[in-house]
Design an enzyme around this catalytic site. Structure first.
Site, short mmCIF file in Angstrom:
data_model
loop_
_atom_site.label_atom_id
_atom_site.label_comp_id
_atom_site.label_asym_id
_atom_site.label_seq_id
_atom_site.Cartn_x
_atom_site.Cartn_y
_atom_site.Cartn_z
N LYS A 91 0.81 -1.23 0.00
CA LYS A 91 0.00 0.00 0.00
C LYS A 91 0.84 1.28 0.00
O LYS A 91 0.43 2.29 -0.54
CB LYS A 91 -0.93 0.00 1.22
CG LYS A 91 -1.96 -1.13 1.21
CD LYS A 91 -3.13 -0.83 0.29
CE LYS A 91 -4.14 -1.95 0.28
NZ LYS A 91 -5.19 -1.76 -0.75
N GLU A 113 -9.53 6.25 3.20
CA GLU A 113 -10.36 5.17 3.73
C GLU A 113 -9.44 3.98 3.98
O GLU A 113 -8.39 3.89 3.38
CB GLU A 113 -11.45 4.78 2.71
CG GLU A 113 -11.02 3.72 1.68
CD GLU A 113 -9.90 4.19 0.75
OE1 GLU A 113 -9.70 5.41 0.62
OE2 GLU A 113 -9.19 3.33 0.17
N SER A 379 1.62 -9.70 -0.85
CA SER A 379 1.24 -8.28 -0.74
C SER A 379 1.43 -7.69 0.65
O SER A 379 1.60 -6.48 0.79
CB SER A 379 -0.20 -8.07 -1.20
OG SER A 379 -1.09 -8.84 -0.41
C1 LIG Z 1 -1.80 -6.99 2.52
C2 LIG Z 1 -2.93 -6.62 1.62
N1 LIG Z 1 -3.08 -7.27 0.47
C3 LIG Z 1 -4.10 -6.98 -0.35
C4 LIG Z 1 -5.03 -6.02 -0.04
C5 LIG Z 1 -6.16 -5.79 -0.99
O1 LIG Z 1 -6.09 -4.56 -1.64
P1 LIG Z 1 -5.69 -4.48 -3.17
O2 LIG Z 1 -6.59 -5.46 -3.89
O3 LIG Z 1 -5.95 -3.07 -3.51
O4 LIG Z 1 -4.27 -4.86 -3.31
C6 LIG Z 1 -4.90 -5.31 1.16
C7 LIG Z 1 -5.85 -4.26 1.53
O5 LIG Z 1 -5.84 -3.73 2.59
C8 LIG Z 1 -3.82 -5.62 1.99
O6 LIG Z 1 -3.64 -4.99 3.16
#
Ligand SMILES: Cc1ncc(COP(=O)(O)O)c(C=O)c1O
Ligand SMILES: Cc1ncc(COP(=O)(O)O)c(C=O)c1O
Lengths: 395, 254, 395, 254
Positions: A91, A113, A379
């Site tokens: 993020k 948000e 992620s």
């Molecule tokens: C670690 C992590 N992965 C994935 C996401 C999902 O968001 P996005 O689909 O925008 O990557 C989030 C959202 O908070 C997250 O914290």
């Protein structure tokens, strides 16, 4: 001419995208739309952005070959380690970009948000770094299930405001943030946390996140002698980590794309967040996209054990990947995701965010070849989810 | 001539009242319209409730949630309005977010509006640009006006564009605030009203957001052709009987 | 000949060090002592170690110029971002090294002690990575004040055993680990988490951590055109993060060394862990060093709000830095450290571990010059300490 | 001749008993020594309690904590032992960790031992190498033997070195275990005893750790010159009167 899966000049990905916004947001969105590309391509902006990504965020993040996992599934598995970014998820790539943009737009107040709290923390972090006031909207339900991130935002000096309408999760926090922006259109920039919302947000966020895919290209070249994996795989809430990984491969159909959505308790249970499978075309938070809704057009309250995937829509890029079949969409239940959280911890010593865990569950859903190269977007880290894991497994 | 245009041309100090269909009770729609028609009100905005009314303050949000829980939906609204034109000739505007309309089908929606005698629409999240490019012909075909909003941030250029596209009134958002009723307008707001008035637009102007009592109504009509009341009326309905609507309107008219 | 501040062949730093161990540990320690240098200098070992540090841990960690902090204190402040390491602290540099060593020694069971839980998590992590059984001893008091790390160890499959003797903190966990090793001398390797314990542990751990200082040299050269900062500054519990940062500068007296110890409630209150100031020469956990003790030679139960500094001894390298005055030792109270935790969060968007916070408090204790280059070891992130911070500040 | 050596040369099936000074009560030291002397015991090990006894199991740890709480310390122990040689001629060994001795001063400690009639020392965390290089002359000067431990892991080479440095007995740790009393020895332990016996060391061997009853004592003396009992005796003291020590010893002797 070959079709592109990237955004067009009008802000659309195929049928999806655009800016379906109340007039009260028009001046802000228009200001962004007319300036973002110029600002982002400024040399000075580029160098500040890249410098912060390197010195502050800790980029490049490794592309880690998961040996034990690869052996178990008899294929080549790489993890793009966004969990190692400062604040613990991808993020922050986006918030670094947007805070630099906000400064150039002369804004002195930031709103955001947040669902899992990762985007809230990432926003609070860059605001602290720049000394700018920060307000984060967060659903009341998420505030209680992601307590560590609430604590972090407070440490960082942000104000966390609970969203108490609707399902009290991400969608409602987004509504509240938009209302705040409508009420404060002059001094405030709204840092959206995913590739959702009105144009130019999906494209802007995707560009800031594309550093993920760009690094993968270089790193894979070094490690495997090719820039192209067989598959790029990511979980999809709004879709930003996926967009970042897919970005350089969008129009290269030799690289297969897999999007993993949260099935919650199962896609037929009414407790799910598997947007692409359960959704229909519609408008949410200013974008035309796929969203979960009643026949009447009321937005469905989604459900997932994972706060970051608990969103009834999906970014317009992903809606288009789904409709055009450029991407394969797989949905993963709470149970499958949780078990993968434990598996990855025990096999590789990496405790993933529950969002991230969803992506890995694909390994049990699909057969891969021995020579396939899979790049998973790792992620985020699971520190924020420890209570949920511990409760779930009675550890 | 469309009923809205007739009112705009013939009346001054126009008072338009918004309510959420299905609130407080599912079947109040007709009763409220009738009561408003009997009172000194010039136009009525019927809110088609939406799950995520992101341009509305908490009062209207809450009324929408309750209306949806009561069972209100698009189909239902048209059933409730089926015979409304037997009872009143007051201009009726549907105010609703775009997604429910899109799911209903925009063409079908316009046709249904025309069938029951709706005169126009306010769709806050359907920007004038998209409307103009894509949906205007449908609205025109079914004799529906579409009203657009302007705010203190709207540039002169864009106001002129909106004025050009508009065939009803322009909904002038009083301030930055969607937080609901306020007690009086400030210096900045009055300046903004003056600025717009100096532009000599072809469209008539109605001021909305934050009109809650005779004093703010007076401020508004001094600077425009009339005013729209929403949150304050919803608050009134929460605590009072529908039969007393006339008294609310008297209080506002002062 | 110039004196060296590094270890000599006998395992001593000046008067300090050695191996004061029960015979029951002799075979293990002797095996380590006789093999560690050879193993660590093997090409294959080096490349595995460096590869894991890069691909798994996320090294090199940035050397981040803290602009707002530098401005406020009118000097040049760099943060070595060990908080960005996988698992959130420098501790993993050492556990990666030791697990590779343990594998070469043919060990199939790993034990560790932990205070803050960072070393426990780092050990559990490398054990998961290698598929080796892991038992972590942790003081009962620390188990309750560092709950997130306990949860992480469990997720990673480690067994966490409470130490219930003495002050129920780090020293007691270390006693328990040593007892375990005595009981399991054949299949088990003991991964000590700091530069403490009998020779060769202090030297071995310092070598594994020296990657920190080595990176600083290179990075500073790039950023400032010199390899030499004016000061290297680190908090000292056992001393491993400090040792890692100081390592390449030990014998270069142009680079000043500052060690920051935990004063707890104040060095005169009897509730403190400021070892060098309050300690006397003695033997703890197999090393001759400075330690807090009664006149009678009983080891004092230390106190600090920070679990990772709550240790009555200090590594023999640091005891020697203190005695020879090569290092300046400054002690920082709970209150000062906590406030610095908040300050760093709000000024730089980095929530430090409470251990780490202690180091920064030096900025209020000492005047630095405008041209001074200060390198702080940002040894860990504060996620594990959120409850303590939140309680303390009533956020 | 040192009392220890005399016992080692003249006796078989030696029984040495360990207790923690200051446990159960601060002033029990003399009473326990007297009672042990009266019984069929050949040597006594007086434990100088330490805050962090890392080579001991939970029973001895706990007794040490209590002894320290009771106020036991080095100074105090020597006061308690001041007149002990008026009462008994049994060999007395102090078993203690190195740090309290270091703080007291090694030389002063040796001298004090000599003054009160202590015959030797067991210092588990003072390895033979350091002792030999640094402290042996002091021990010798004050007529103190120093006993070293060996374990199943100790190499033959090192055992020979220890044997060479030793002037009392070698303390043969029965097994890997410091967890305290066990019920019987296993196959591995007996093999280890045999291996050591085959080495023909000059020093006598006493087996310690895990001796708790007549059966383990029997096992031990079959393979060595005697045995040392610690945890089992501490456990006995916890539940019984000091006057009953004789009965405990009888039970062990079987
Ligand atoms: C670690 C992590 N992965 C994935 C996401 C999902 O968001 P996005 O689909 O925008 O990557 C989030 C959202 O908070 C997250 O914290
Ligand atoms: C973040 C952090 N810093 C510092 C320390 C202190 O240990 P050392 O002095 O060995 O670096 C710890 C110990 O747990 C820690 O977790």
């Amino acid at each position: 001419m070959k079709i592109s899966f990237n955004v067009n000049k009008m802000g659309y990905y195929g049928d999806f995208g655009g800016a379906y916004i109340p007039e009260m947001m028009y001046s802000n969105i228009e200001e962004l739309r007319s300036k973002y590309l110029d600002i982002c391509s400024e040399k000075k902006f580029q160098s500040e952005f890249n410098e912060l990504l390197k010195q502050y965020v800790g980029r490049p993040t490794p592309l880690y070959f998961a040996e034990r996992l690869s052996k178990k599934y008899n294929t080549k598995i790489y993890l793009k380690r966004e969990d190692l970014c400062h604040t613990g998820a991808h993020k922050i790539n986006n918030t670094i970009g947007q805070i630099l943009l906000a400064k150039r737009l002369g804004k002195s107040r930031i709103i955001a948000e947040t669902g899992a709290g990762q985007h809230g923390v990432a926003t609070a972090t860059v605001c602290a770094l720049m000394g700018i006031k920060c307000i984060v909207y967060m659903g009341e339900v998420d505030i209680s299930r992601q307590a560590p991130n609430v604590a972090r935002m407070k440490m960082l000096g942000a104000e966390v405001k609970p969203a108490i309408s609707g399902s009290k999760t991400l969608k409602d926090a987004t509504n509240e943030a938009i209302r705040d922006w409508i009420n404060n259109p002059v001094d405030t920039h709204y840092i959206i946390g995913s590739v959702v919302g009105p144009h130019p947000y999906p494209d802007m966020v995707a560009r800031f996140q594309s550093v993920i895919g760009d690094e993968v290209k270089k790193q894979l070249k070094e490690l495997e002698g090719t820039k192209k994996p067989s598959y790029v795989i990511a979980c999809v809430g709004g879709g930003s980590n996926a967009a970042g990984l897919f970005y350089p491969y969008l129009d290269d159909e030799k690289v297969k794309i897999i999007c993993v959505e949260a099935a919650g308790k199962g896609i037929d249970t009414g407790m799910s967040a598997a947007t692409s499978i359960l959704g229909k075309e519609g408008i949410i938070h200013g974008a035309k996209t796929l969203l979960m809704q009643s026949t009447d057009g009321q937005i469905t309250e989604p459900y997932s054990i994972s706060a970051g995937l608990d969103y009834p829509g999906v970014g317009p890029m992903h809606a288009n990947l789904f409709r055009t079949k450029r991407g394969e969409f797989i949905s993963i239940t709470d149970k499958e995701a949780m078990e993968w959280g434990l598996s990855l911890s025990r096999l590789e010593g990496i405790i993933p965010a529950i969002e991230t865990s969803h992506a890995f569950a694909v390994l049990d859903k699909k057969k891969f070849k021995k020579d396939d190269i899979l790049v998973f977007n790792c992620s985020g880290r699971g520190d924020k989810d420890l209570d949920t894991y511990i409760d779930y497994f009675k550890l | 001539m469309n009923r809205i245009n007739k009112v705009l041309e013939t009346k001054k100090n126009i008072l338009s009242i918004y309510f959420t269909a299905g609130y407080p009770n599912l079947d109040d729609t007709e009763k409220i319209i009738n009561e408003l028609s009997k009172s000194d009100v010039d136009m009525i905005e019927i809110g088609l409730p939406f799950s995520d009314p992101l341009a509305d303050g908490p009062t209207i949000q809450k009324s929408s949630t309750i209306a949806l829980k009561n069972g209100m939906n698009t189909e239902n609204l048209f059933v409730q309005l089926k015979n409304i034109r037997n009872k009143t000739n007051i201009p009726l505007i549907i105010m609703g977010y775009f997604n429910p309309i899109l799911q209903f089908g925009v063409e079908k929606f316009c046709k249904s509006c025309n069938d029951v005698g709706i005169d126009g629409m306010i769709i806050p999240d359907l920007p004038v640009d998209i409307y103009e490019k894509k949906y205007k012909p449908l609205f025109d075909k079914h004799g529906l006006l579409n009203m657009f909003l302007i705010t203190p941030q709207t540039s002169d250029k864009r106001i002129k564009f909106i004025d050009k596209v508009s065939n009803g009134f322009i909904y002038m958002v009083s301030s930055f605030s969607i937080t609901g009723a306020v007690n009086s307008f400030g210096f900045e707001q009055k300046n903004y009203f003056k600025r717009i008035n100096k532009m000599n637009l072809k469209s008539k102007l109605l001021i909305g957001f934050g009109i809650s009592n005779s004093s703010t109504f007076k401020d508004a009509i001094e600077n425009s052709n009339g005013a729209i009341i929403g949150s304050a009326f919803i608050n009134f309905l929460k605590e009072n009987k529908i039969e007393d609507i006339g008294k609310f309107v008297q209080l506002i008219r002062g």
